[in-house]
Scaffold this motif. Structure first.
Motif, PDB file in Angstrom:
ATOM      1  N   HIS A  29      65.927  39.674  56.866  1.00  0.00           N
ATOM      2  CA  HIS A  29      65.663  38.651  55.861  1.00  0.00           C
ATOM      3  C   HIS A  29      64.982  39.266  54.649  1.00  0.00           C
ATOM      4  O   HIS A  29      64.482  40.386  54.721  1.00  0.00           O
ATOM      5  CB  HIS A  29      64.833  37.494  56.432  1.00  0.00           C
ATOM      6  CG  HIS A  29      63.373  37.775  56.640  1.00  0.00           C
ATOM      7  ND1 HIS A  29      62.886  38.453  57.729  1.00  0.00           N
ATOM      8  CD2 HIS A  29      62.304  37.446  55.891  1.00  0.00           C
ATOM      9  CE1 HIS A  29      61.560  38.523  57.647  1.00  0.00           C
ATOM     10  NE2 HIS A  29      61.183  37.924  56.542  1.00  0.00           N
ATOM     11  N   ALA A  47      66.178  23.339  48.514  1.00  0.00           N
ATOM     12  CA  ALA A  47      67.000  24.339  49.213  1.00  0.00           C
ATOM     13  C   ALA A  47      68.306  23.769  49.763  1.00  0.00           C
ATOM     14  O   ALA A  47      69.350  24.411  49.667  1.00  0.00           O
ATOM     15  CB  ALA A  47      66.191  24.989  50.333  1.00  0.00           C
ATOM     16  N   HIS A  50      71.408  23.734  47.780  1.00  0.00           N
ATOM     17  CA  HIS A  50      71.979  25.046  47.477  1.00  0.00           C
ATOM     18  C   HIS A  50      72.446  25.774  48.735  1.00  0.00           C
ATOM     19  O   HIS A  50      72.623  26.990  48.720  1.00  0.00           O
ATOM     20  CB  HIS A  50      70.954  25.885  46.714  1.00  0.00           C
ATOM     21  CG  HIS A  50      70.533  25.245  45.435  1.00  0.00           C
ATOM     22  ND1 HIS A  50      71.287  25.307  44.282  1.00  0.00           N
ATOM     23  CD2 HIS A  50      69.463  24.473  45.134  1.00  0.00           C
ATOM     24  CE1 HIS A  50      70.690  24.621  43.333  1.00  0.00           C
ATOM     25  NE2 HIS A  50      69.580  24.103  43.829  1.00  0.00           N
ATOM     26  N   GLY A  51      72.614  25.034  49.839  1.00  0.00           N
ATOM     27  CA  GLY A  51      73.171  25.612  51.066  1.00  0.00           C
ATOM     28  C   GLY A  51      72.168  26.263  51.998  1.00  0.00           C
ATOM     29  O   GLY A  51      72.557  27.013  52.888  1.00  0.00           O
ATOM     30  N   TRP A  52      70.887  25.980  51.838  1.00  0.00           N
ATOM     31  CA  TRP A  52      69.843  26.576  52.684  1.00  0.00           C
ATOM     32  C   TRP A  52      69.183  25.496  53.519  1.00  0.00           C
ATOM     33  O   TRP A  52      68.965  24.381  53.053  1.00  0.00           O
ATOM     34  CB  TRP A  52      68.796  27.277  51.825  1.00  0.00           C
ATOM     35  CG  TRP A  52      69.363  28.440  51.079  1.00  0.00           C
ATOM     36  CD1 TRP A  52      69.954  28.420  49.855  1.00  0.00           C
ATOM     37  CD2 TRP A  52      69.435  29.788  51.541  1.00  0.00           C
ATOM     38  NE1 TRP A  52      70.377  29.673  49.514  1.00  0.00           N
ATOM     39  CE2 TRP A  52      70.071  30.540  50.524  1.00  0.00           C
ATOM     40  CE3 TRP A  52      69.016  30.439  52.695  1.00  0.00           C
ATOM     41  CZ2 TRP A  52      70.303  31.901  50.645  1.00  0.00           C
ATOM     42  CZ3 TRP A  52      69.242  31.803  52.809  1.00  0.00           C
ATOM     43  CH2 TRP A  52      69.875  32.520  51.794  1.00  0.00           C
ATOM     44  N   LEU A  73      64.022  29.975  55.347  1.00  0.00           N
ATOM     45  CA  LEU A  73      65.270  29.258  55.117  1.00  0.00           C
ATOM     46  C   LEU A  73      66.446  30.112  55.544  1.00  0.00           C
ATOM     47  O   LEU A  73      66.410  31.340  55.426  1.00  0.00           O
ATOM     48  CB  LEU A  73      65.404  28.914  53.629  1.00  0.00           C
ATOM     49  CG  LEU A  73      64.239  28.144  53.016  1.00  0.00           C
ATOM     50  CD1 LEU A  73      64.308  28.186  51.505  1.00  0.00           C
ATOM     51  CD2 LEU A  73      64.225  26.716  53.520  1.00  0.00           C
ATOM     52  N   SER A  74      67.504  29.469  56.033  1.00  0.00           N
ATOM     53  CA  SER A  74      68.733  30.198  56.362  1.00  0.00           C
ATOM     54  C   SER A  74      69.916  29.484  55.733  1.00  0.00           C
ATOM     55  O   SER A  74      69.874  28.286  55.480  1.00  0.00           O
ATOM     56  CB  SER A  74      68.926  30.302  57.881  1.00  0.00           C
ATOM     57  OG  SER A  74      69.116  29.025  58.443  1.00  0.00           O
ATOM     58  N   ASN A  75      70.980  30.268  55.497  1.00  0.00           N
ATOM     59  CA  ASN A  75      72.192  29.660  54.947  1.00  0.00           C
ATOM     60  C   ASN A  75      73.292  29.682  56.006  1.00  0.00           C
ATOM     61  O   ASN A  75      73.095  30.178  57.119  1.00  0.00           O
ATOM     62  CB  ASN A  75      72.630  30.324  53.638  1.00  0.00           C
ATOM     63  CG  ASN A  75      73.135  31.738  53.820  1.00  0.00           C
ATOM     64  OD1 ASN A  75      73.274  32.251  54.931  1.00  0.00           O
ATOM     65  ND2 ASN A  75      73.408  32.402  52.719  1.00  0.00           N
ATOM     66  N   THR A  76      74.451  29.150  55.669  1.00  0.00           N
ATOM     67  CA  THR A  76      75.533  29.047  56.645  1.00  0.00           C
ATOM     68  C   THR A  76      76.109  30.402  57.035  1.00  0.00           C
ATOM     69  O   THR A  76      76.796  30.508  58.042  1.00  0.00           O
ATOM     70  CB  THR A  76      76.666  28.141  56.119  1.00  0.00           C
ATOM     71  OG1 THR A  76      77.111  28.653  54.855  1.00  0.00           O
ATOM     72  CG2 THR A  76      76.190  26.710  55.946  1.00  0.00           C
ATOM     73  N   ASP A  77      75.838  31.446  56.257  1.00  0.00           N
ATOM     74  CA  ASP A  77      76.287  32.793  56.610  1.00  0.00           C
ATOM     75  C   ASP A  77      75.293  33.502  57.526  1.00  0.00           C
ATOM     76  O   ASP A  77      75.518  34.634  57.931  1.00  0.00           O
ATOM     77  CB  ASP A  77      76.501  33.641  55.349  1.00  0.00           C
ATOM     78  CG  ASP A  77      77.692  33.175  54.540  1.00  0.00           C
ATOM     79  OD1 ASP A  77      78.690  32.745  55.151  1.00  0.00           O
ATOM     80  OD2 ASP A  77      77.628  33.242  53.300  1.00  0.00           O
ATOM     81  N   TYR A  79      72.043  34.265  56.786  1.00  0.00           N
ATOM     82  CA  TYR A  79      71.004  35.033  56.103  1.00  0.00           C
ATOM     83  C   TYR A  79      69.723  34.208  56.012  1.00  0.00           C
ATOM     84  O   TYR A  79      69.765  32.978  55.967  1.00  0.00           O
ATOM     85  CB  TYR A  79      71.452  35.462  54.706  1.00  0.00           C
ATOM     86  CG  TYR A  79      72.503  36.536  54.767  1.00  0.00           C
ATOM     87  CD1 TYR A  79      72.137  37.866  54.968  1.00  0.00           C
ATOM     88  CD2 TYR A  79      73.846  36.227  54.675  1.00  0.00           C
ATOM     89  CE1 TYR A  79      73.096  38.852  55.051  1.00  0.00           C
ATOM     90  CE2 TYR A  79      74.809  37.220  54.769  1.00  0.00           C
ATOM     91  CZ  TYR A  79      74.422  38.534  54.946  1.00  0.00           C
ATOM     92  OH  TYR A  79      75.378  39.510  55.054  1.00  0.00           O
ATOM     93  N   GLN A  80      68.600  34.895  55.991  1.00  0.00           N
ATOM     94  CA  GLN A  80      67.291  34.230  55.940  1.00  0.00           C
ATOM     95  C   GLN A  80      66.518  34.729  54.735  1.00  0.00           C
ATOM     96  O   GLN A  80      66.520  35.917  54.420  1.00  0.00           O
ATOM     97  CB  GLN A  80      66.492  34.547  57.204  1.00  0.00           C
ATOM     98  CG  GLN A  80      65.094  33.972  57.210  1.00  0.00           C
ATOM     99  CD  GLN A  80      64.282  34.395  58.418  1.00  0.00           C
ATOM    100  OE1 GLN A  80      64.800  34.982  59.360  1.00  0.00           O
ATOM    101  NE2 GLN A  80      63.003  34.104  58.400  1.00  0.00           N
TER     102      GLN A  80
END
Length: 88
Positions: A29, A47, A50-52, A73-77, A79-80
């Motif tokens: 991260h 967040a 914006h996808g987080w 925070l994490s996204n759909t891919d 990533y943190q």
């Protein structure tokens, strides 16, 4: 961007079939000083737009311990990012 410093995060068009997993070797991260508590809270609230998504919601904003004030925070891919207040 901050003055002459900037960070660029790109997603390669040549991604492997396996999705990113923050628990595998490689990038876990990124952490950023995000300002004071109010700024961390505002960024956390925005967040989702914006996808987080907030991680460790049951421990937020002290998921990293009582001495910290941060949003993880994490996204759909997968990533943190960690947004840390500069006045814990």
């Amino acid at each position: 961007r901050l003055d002459s410093t900037y960070i660029v995060i790109e997603q390669s068009p040549d991604m492997l079939v396996k999705p990113h997993n923050r628990k595998r070797p490689g990038l876990n991260h990124l952490a950023f000083h995000a300002g004071d508590h109010d700024r961390v809270n505002a960024l956390t609230a925005a967040a989702a737009d914006h996808g987080w998504a907030l991680m460790f919601a049951n421990k937020h904003p002290h998921a990293d311990g009582p001495q910290t004030y941060a949003a993880n925070l994490s996204n759909t891919d997968g990533y943190q990012v960690e947004l840390t207040a500069n006045n814990p």
